[in-house]
Design an enzyme around this catalytic site. Structure first.
Site, mmCIF file in Angstrom:
data_model
loop_
_atom_site.group_PDB
_atom_site.id
_atom_site.type_symbol
_atom_site.label_atom_id
_atom_site.label_comp_id
_atom_site.label_asym_id
_atom_site.label_seq_id
_atom_site.Cartn_x
_atom_site.Cartn_y
_atom_site.Cartn_z
ATOM 1 N N SER A 144 31.340 10.551 40.660
ATOM 2 C CA SER A 144 31.522 11.455 39.742
ATOM 3 C C SER A 144 31.721 11.211 38.466
ATOM 4 C CB SER A 144 32.562 12.456 40.363
ATOM 5 O OG SER A 144 32.931 13.417 39.551
ATOM 6 N N TYR A 157 41.412 13.752 42.839
ATOM 7 C CA TYR A 157 39.983 13.515 42.835
ATOM 8 C C TYR A 157 39.402 12.545 41.977
ATOM 9 C CZ TYR A 157 34.995 14.971 42.746
ATOM 10 O OH TYR A 157 33.660 15.088 42.956
#
Length: 269
Positions: A144, A157
């Site tokens: 990501s 995250y």
């Protein structure tokens, strides 16, 4: 376009979003597919779509289960090898997110995110190494933009994706002598179910569309991404056309990684 006929591709998190897009793209390129996810009905739906994109029924293996289970990971690999006799490409895509400030994050949420986004892919990759050495295959990790780019209210995250980036490069060094390549694709905001599934506000379609409109302005190219944008990058990295590329962290984010993250508050893999 690369040709993956006779190549076996194992894709985690293949039942929706980016994973679904990757599965459909590889199906159109002639690959044999081992697809896994937690939702059996959604996996069956994706398998049917893969056939519409050119894959034959015998070219698709579907297995639903929990990747955080060592028993399921071993079963996943065994059944893939038993059916196709080889493994050429592992796409570590499965992931999830909780939206929460550090002060509001529970230990259970922390463990769930780290186990789902990082730990299970570490050990699935570990168990796949002998098969990838035999085929001189490769691994593509779906990370990501949050790996190298801090964002508020999604600290765990970000940490899990930063770990995936470092794992990508460490494993690339370990496996390079065996002709096995390891790369990562780091998406910006992609139209998928992850934000709608994990953020209560985005379960309302109007609010989700508002979220996407805001995200467009944060990507210099002027739009958010689609699963096919990520799928095409994955296929390139997995192909012989990228035979001299390993340890790469490839941003597929419309230039968002070039923009300051000081006030960023929202993210979608």
């Amino acid at each position: 376009m690369p040709n993956f006929e006779q190549k076996v591709v194992l894709i985690t998190g293949a039942s929706a979003g980016i994973g679904e897009g990757i599965a459909l793209h590889f199906a159109s390129l002639g690959a044999q597919l081992s697809l896994t996810g937690r939702n059996s009905q959604e996996l069956s739906r994706v398998a049917s779509l893969c056939q519409q994109h050119g894959a034959k029924d015998e070219q698709i293996l579907v297995q639903d289960g929990d990747l955080t289970s060592a028993e399921f990971r071993q079963k996943l690999l065994k059944n893939t090898i038993d059916k196709f006799k080889r493994l050429d490409i592992l796409v570590n895509n499965a992931g999830m997110i909780y939206y929460a400030k550090t002060s509001d994050t529970t230990e259970e949420e922390y463990d769930t995110m780290m186990n789902t986004n990082t730990r299970c892919h570490f050990f699935l990759s570990k168990d796949a190494i002998p098969h990838l050495k035999a085929s001189k295959g490769n691994i593509v990790n779906i990370s990501s933009i949050c790996g190298p780019k801090p964002m508020a209210e999604v600290a765990v995250y970000c940490m899990s994706k930063a770990a995936m980036d470092m794992f990508t490069q460490c494993l690339a060094l370990e496996l390079a002598p065996f002709g096995v390549r390891v790369n990562a694709v780091n998406p910006g905001t992609i139209v998928s179910k992850i934000a709608r599934r994990e953020h209560s506000a985005y379960q309302d379609e109007d609010k989700y569309q508002q979220f996407l409109e805001i995200q467009k302005s944060k990507h210099p190219i002027g739009r958010v991404g689609l699963p096919v944008d990520i799928a095409q990058a994955v296929a390139f990295l997995a192909s012989e056309e990228a035979s001299f590329i390993t340890g790469q962290i490839l941003f597929v984010d419309g230039g968002r990684h070039c923009v300051s993250s000081a006030v960023a508050t929202s993210v979608q893999k």
